[in-house]
Design a protein around this motif. Structure first.
Motif, PDB file in Angstrom:
ATOM      1  N   ARG A 145     -16.929   2.707 -59.786  1.00 17.50           N
ATOM      2  CA  ARG A 145     -16.515   3.695 -60.787  1.00 17.50           C
ATOM      3  C   ARG A 145     -14.986   3.683 -60.881  1.00 17.50           C
ATOM      4  O   ARG A 145     -14.301   3.317 -59.919  1.00 17.50           O
ATOM      5  CB  ARG A 145     -17.029   5.094 -60.438  1.00 17.50           C
ATOM      6  N   ILE A 146     -14.483   4.085 -62.026  1.00 18.40           N
ATOM      7  CA  ILE A 146     -13.034   4.145 -62.229  1.00 18.40           C
ATOM      8  C   ILE A 146     -12.493   5.396 -61.513  1.00 18.40           C
ATOM      9  O   ILE A 146     -13.220   6.379 -61.360  1.00 18.40           O
ATOM     10  CB  ILE A 146     -12.704   4.157 -63.751  1.00 18.40           C
ATOM     11  N   ARG A 191      -8.427  -5.736 -66.565  1.00 16.59           N
ATOM     12  CA  ARG A 191      -8.413  -4.712 -67.619  1.00 16.59           C
ATOM     13  C   ARG A 191      -9.798  -4.585 -68.270  1.00 16.59           C
ATOM     14  O   ARG A 191     -10.232  -3.487 -68.594  1.00 16.59           O
ATOM     15  CB  ARG A 191      -7.332  -5.012 -68.668  1.00 16.59           C
ATOM     16  N   PRO A 208      -9.688   7.905 -62.124  1.00 19.68           N
ATOM     17  CA  PRO A 208      -8.700   8.213 -63.166  1.00 19.68           C
ATOM     18  C   PRO A 208      -7.330   8.654 -62.646  1.00 19.68           C
ATOM     19  O   PRO A 208      -6.348   8.583 -63.379  1.00 19.68           O
ATOM     20  CB  PRO A 208      -9.354   9.313 -63.991  1.00 19.68           C
ATOM     21  N   LEU A 250      -4.755   5.847 -62.705  1.00 19.83           N
ATOM     22  CA  LEU A 250      -4.451   5.542 -64.098  1.00 19.83           C
ATOM     23  C   LEU A 250      -3.503   6.602 -64.667  1.00 19.83           C
ATOM     24  O   LEU A 250      -2.567   6.273 -65.406  1.00 19.83           O
ATOM     25  CB  LEU A 250      -5.767   5.512 -64.885  1.00 19.83           C
ATOM     26  N   SER A 287     -14.629   2.552 -67.578  1.00 19.96           N
ATOM     27  CA  SER A 287     -14.222   3.821 -68.199  1.00 19.96           C
ATOM     28  C   SER A 287     -15.355   4.376 -69.069  1.00 19.96           C
ATOM     29  O   SER A 287     -15.302   5.529 -69.485  1.00 19.96           O
ATOM     30  CB  SER A 287     -12.936   3.650 -69.004  1.00 19.96           C
ATOM     31  N   ARG A 288     -16.394   3.536 -69.322  1.00 18.91           N
ATOM     32  CA  ARG A 288     -17.567   4.036 -70.064  1.00 18.91           C
ATOM     33  C   ARG A 288     -18.667   4.518 -69.105  1.00 18.91           C
ATOM     34  O   ARG A 288     -19.757   4.853 -69.527  1.00 18.91           O
ATOM     35  CB  ARG A 288     -18.085   2.952 -71.015  1.00 18.91           C
ATOM     36  N   GLY A 289     -18.376   4.495 -67.795  1.00 17.49           N
ATOM     37  CA  GLY A 289     -19.331   4.991 -66.799  1.00 17.49           C
ATOM     38  C   GLY A 289     -19.502   4.024 -65.640  1.00 17.49           C
ATOM     39  O   GLY A 289     -19.236   2.830 -65.792  1.00 17.49           O
ATOM     40  N   PRO A 290     -19.934   4.524 -64.467  1.00 12.63           N
ATOM     41  CA  PRO A 290     -20.100   3.659 -63.288  1.00 12.63           C
ATOM     42  C   PRO A 290     -21.245   2.658 -63.468  1.00 12.63           C
ATOM     43  O   PRO A 290     -22.239   2.988 -64.097  1.00 12.63           O
ATOM     44  CB  PRO A 290     -20.451   4.661 -62.167  1.00 12.63           C
ATOM     45  N   LEU A 345     -11.943  -2.547 -66.017  1.00 11.65           N
ATOM     46  CA  LEU A 345     -11.593  -1.121 -66.139  1.00 11.65           C
ATOM     47  C   LEU A 345     -12.117  -0.534 -67.451  1.00 11.65           C
ATOM     48  O   LEU A 345     -12.579   0.608 -67.486  1.00 11.65           O
ATOM     49  CB  LEU A 345     -10.073  -0.930 -66.053  1.00 11.65           C
ATOM     50  N   ALA A 346     -12.049  -1.353 -68.518  1.00  6.66           N
ATOM     51  CA  ALA A 346     -12.545  -0.888 -69.819  1.00  6.66           C
ATOM     52  C   ALA A 346     -14.044  -0.604 -69.713  1.00  6.66           C
ATOM     53  O   ALA A 346     -14.526   0.413 -70.233  1.00  6.66           O
ATOM     54  CB  ALA A 346     -12.260  -1.931 -70.892  1.00  6.66           C
ATOM     55  N   LEU A 358      -3.149  -3.896 -63.243  1.00  5.99           N
ATOM     56  CA  LEU A 358      -3.349  -3.832 -64.701  1.00  5.99           C
ATOM     57  C   LEU A 358      -2.861  -5.094 -65.415  1.00  5.99           C
ATOM     58  O   LEU A 358      -3.185  -5.310 -66.579  1.00  5.99           O
ATOM     59  CB  LEU A 358      -2.617  -2.602 -65.274  1.00  5.99           C
TER      60      LEU A 358
END
Lengths: 119, 119
Positions: free
Chosen positions: B73-74, B21, B76, B79, B28-31, B24-25, B15
């Motif tokens: 993909r993230i 970052r 979670p 995180l 976080s809105r989708g793969p 990751l941002a 991070l």
């Protein structure tokens, strides 16, 4: 003066070490002197001071020297910025899943209803 | 297998970089595919892949290759561990202030009341 992104770099960098995290864990229970802080740590005082410098540079810890005693305290603002950044990613991730859920729900709907098909 | 502390080291380390970052941002809105992910970043594809390796090693990102396309993909869970660690420190810090508040309140009380003095 660091910008927000550089500041987050330093905060996360400071958090990426177990000794520094244990120092923060101790300081989150209240301010204490450097020597008290160093006592349970299996390392030299200069090594502890080096970790404290990283923590101070990141803004996560503040210290003040009165006479011969330096007392450290946690600075919750820097910790909050890091927490907020992670929290925003989680919110976006959840929004993505909500949208995905709505989309799948739409696909599962009766085609006549969703496409206005009147046959 | 990494222990919890080593795992947090890698998460916070991953991070501590603005490019990672921003990846990751985006995730976080989708793969999305690696090439889509790399498009807005002003760096070579190998440099992006290097950042993705750090993110995958930390457990923050997962990727799968189907044919010639690698999709990221993230993850979670990693995180959440980082968020939980920070959150615990904040809770301890608040508890410390609550105790401090109670202590100060006790000091402010009428000495007769607080010490059972009956004169």
């Amino acid at each position: 003066m660091l910008n927000k992104s550089e500041s987050l770099d330093l905060t996360f960098q400071a958090l990426a070490d177990s000794t520094r995290r244990s120092i923060l864990a101790r300081l989150s229970r209240g301010p204490i002197s450097v020597s008290e802080l160093a006592r349970p740590l299996s390392m030299s005082l200069p090594a502890v001071m080096q970790h404290l410098t990283v923590l101070e540079d990141s803004g996560l810890v503040r210290s003040v020297k009165v006479g011969r005693v330096r007392t450290c305290r946690i600075e919750p603002k820097a910790l909050s910025s890091a927490e907020r950044w992670i929290n925003q990613r989680r919110s976006e991730w959840h929004r993505h899943f909500d949208r995905l859920g709505e989309y799948l729900e739409m696909l599962n709907k009766d085609p006549g209803e969703s496409h206005g098909n009147d046959d």
